[in-house]
Write a protein that holds these residues in place. Structure first.
Motif, PDB file in Angstrom:
ATOM      1  N   TYR A 190       0.828  -1.205   0.000  1.00 40.95           N
ATOM      2  CA  TYR A 190       0.000   0.000   0.000  1.00 40.95           C
ATOM      3  C   TYR A 190       0.864   1.257   0.000  1.00 40.95           C
ATOM      4  CZ  TYR A 190      -3.488   3.443   1.342  1.00 40.95           C
ATOM      5  OH  TYR A 190      -4.294   4.552   1.367  1.00 40.95           O
ATOM      6  N   LEU A 191       1.848   1.304   0.864  1.00 42.46           N
ATOM      7  CA  LEU A 191       2.704   2.494   0.959  1.00 42.46           C
ATOM      8  C   LEU A 191       3.536   2.703  -0.306  1.00 42.46           C
ATOM      9  CD1 LEU A 191       3.844   2.376   4.699  1.00 42.46           C
ATOM     10  CD2 LEU A 191       2.200   3.936   3.632  1.00 42.46           C
ATOM     11  N   VAL A 192       4.085   1.628  -0.868  1.00 40.50           N
ATOM     12  CA  VAL A 192       4.862   1.753  -2.105  1.00 40.50           C
ATOM     13  C   VAL A 192       3.988   2.299  -3.236  1.00 40.50           C
ATOM     14  CG1 VAL A 192       6.017   0.415  -3.932  1.00 40.50           C
ATOM     15  CG2 VAL A 192       6.602   0.018  -1.530  1.00 40.50           C
ATOM     16  N   LEU A 231       1.138   3.958  -2.931  1.00 39.82           N
ATOM     17  CA  LEU A 231       0.691   5.305  -2.573  1.00 39.82           C
ATOM     18  C   LEU A 231       1.780   6.346  -2.842  1.00 39.82           C
ATOM     19  CD1 LEU A 231      -1.799   6.705  -1.344  1.00 39.82           C
ATOM     20  CD2 LEU A 231      -0.671   6.518   0.873  1.00 39.82           C
ATOM     21  N   PHE A 232       3.013   6.052  -2.453  1.00 37.10           N
ATOM     22  CA  PHE A 232       4.114   6.985  -2.710  1.00 37.10           C
ATOM     23  C   PHE A 232       4.389   7.103  -4.207  1.00 37.10           C
ATOM     24  CE2 PHE A 232       5.491   6.122   1.823  1.00 37.10           C
ATOM     25  CZ  PHE A 232       5.125   7.372   2.274  1.00 37.10           C
ATOM     26  N   GLY A 233       4.283   6.000  -4.936  1.00 34.51           N
ATOM     27  CA  GLY A 233       4.444   6.045  -6.390  1.00 34.51           C
ATOM     28  C   GLY A 233       3.389   6.926  -7.034  1.00 34.51           C
ATOM     29  N   TYR A 234       2.162   6.801  -6.579  1.00 36.25           N
ATOM     30  CA  TYR A 234       1.069   7.617  -7.100  1.00 36.25           C
ATOM     31  C   TYR A 234       1.280   9.091  -6.751  1.00 36.25           C
ATOM     32  CZ  TYR A 234      -3.639   9.388  -7.919  1.00 36.25           C
ATOM     33  OH  TYR A 234      -4.706  10.119  -8.354  1.00 36.25           O
ATOM     34  N   GLN A 235       1.730   9.364  -5.545  1.00 30.39           N
ATOM     35  CA  GLN A 235       1.996  10.747  -5.151  1.00 30.39           C
ATOM     36  C   GLN A 235       3.113  11.346  -6.002  1.00 30.39           C
ATOM     37  OE1 GLN A 235       0.021  12.527  -2.912  1.00 30.39           O
ATOM     38  NE2 GLN A 235       1.118  14.141  -3.984  1.00 30.39           N
ATOM     39  N   PHE A 236       4.128  10.555  -6.299  1.00 30.80           N
ATOM     40  CA  PHE A 236       5.210  11.011  -7.175  1.00 30.80           C
ATOM     41  C   PHE A 236       4.653  11.347  -8.557  1.00 30.80           C
ATOM     42  CE2 PHE A 236       8.576  10.085 -10.283  1.00 30.80           C
ATOM     43  CZ  PHE A 236       9.540  10.987  -9.860  1.00 30.80           C
ATOM     44  N   ASN A 288       2.730  14.643  -8.292  1.00 31.94           N
ATOM     45  CA  ASN A 288       3.638  15.778  -8.129  1.00 31.94           C
ATOM     46  C   ASN A 288       4.284  16.184  -9.452  1.00 31.94           C
ATOM     47  OD1 ASN A 288       3.059  15.828  -5.409  1.00 31.94           O
ATOM     48  ND2 ASN A 288       4.940  14.802  -4.803  1.00 31.94           N
ATOM     49  N   SER A 312      -6.893   5.846  -5.783  1.00 34.27           N
ATOM     50  CA  SER A 312      -6.654   5.509  -4.377  1.00 34.27           C
ATOM     51  C   SER A 312      -7.431   4.260  -3.968  1.00 34.27           C
ATOM     52  CB  SER A 312      -7.010   6.689  -3.471  1.00 34.27           C
ATOM     53  OG  SER A 312      -8.354   7.046  -3.639  1.00 34.27           O
TER      54      SER A 312
END
Length: 176
Positions: A19-21, A23-28, A31, A91
């Protein structure tokens, strides 16, 4: 005592890491499109919704509001709804994939995740179309539809897919 919880802790740890990987990929990803308007994936969904609504004789145009990172659906001569990043259901898809891969079962995990993502994608398109119809023709039900009914549709689909994954694939006895 900890030995009894080892399988559950393993599943939970896999879920959190995946989930975190994702989520951070999506946020990148998000951005990298900041200040350019709505991200390309969300724009693509808005364009597909517009095409489907026009195909079904529900005249729709898009107005791209780059400054506010949104796209407005102009339906039947009125601004009906707006599409923002949160409407693309990524998400929700990330949550779905993390759960399915937490109960990893080889190649069928990838197949089920792909099929589930396609189902969620289609449900999200139908959800946005439904919201546009409600906001255009039944505006008095708009808040209820947006806040309760349509989120229940997308999250209900996720839960149904999870139940199918658990019952028929993840916990199925391999010897049967």
């Amino acid at each position: 005592m900890l030995k009894d919880f080892k399988p559950v802790l393993g599943i939970l740890l896999r879920f959190i890491i995946i989930y975190l990987v994702l989520l951070f990929g999506y946020q990148f990803y998000l951005n990298s499109f900041q200040k350019l308007g709505l991200d390309p994936f969300s724009k693509m969904i808005a364009e597909q919704v517009t095409s489907l609504q026009n195909f079904f004789n529900f005249p729709t145009q898009l107005y791209n509001d780059v400054k506010k990172e949104q796209v407005w659906f102009y339906v039947k001569q009125n601004y009906a709804t707006r599409m923002v990043e949160g409407c693309n259901a990524i998400s929700v898809m990330i949550l779905f994939v993390a759960f399915v891969f937490a109960f990893y079962k080889g190649a069928k995990t990838f197949v089920f995740a792909c099929i589930g993502l396609m189902v969620l994608y289609i449900m999200n398109l139908l959800r946005i179309i439904g919201l546009n119809i409600v906001m255009t023709d039944y505006k008095e039900y708009g808040k209820m539809a947006h806040d309760y009914i349509f989120p229940a549709v997308i999250y209900g689909t996720v839960v149904l897919l999870w139940l199918i994954w658990i019952k028929f694939f993840a916990l199925k006895n391999e010897n049967s």
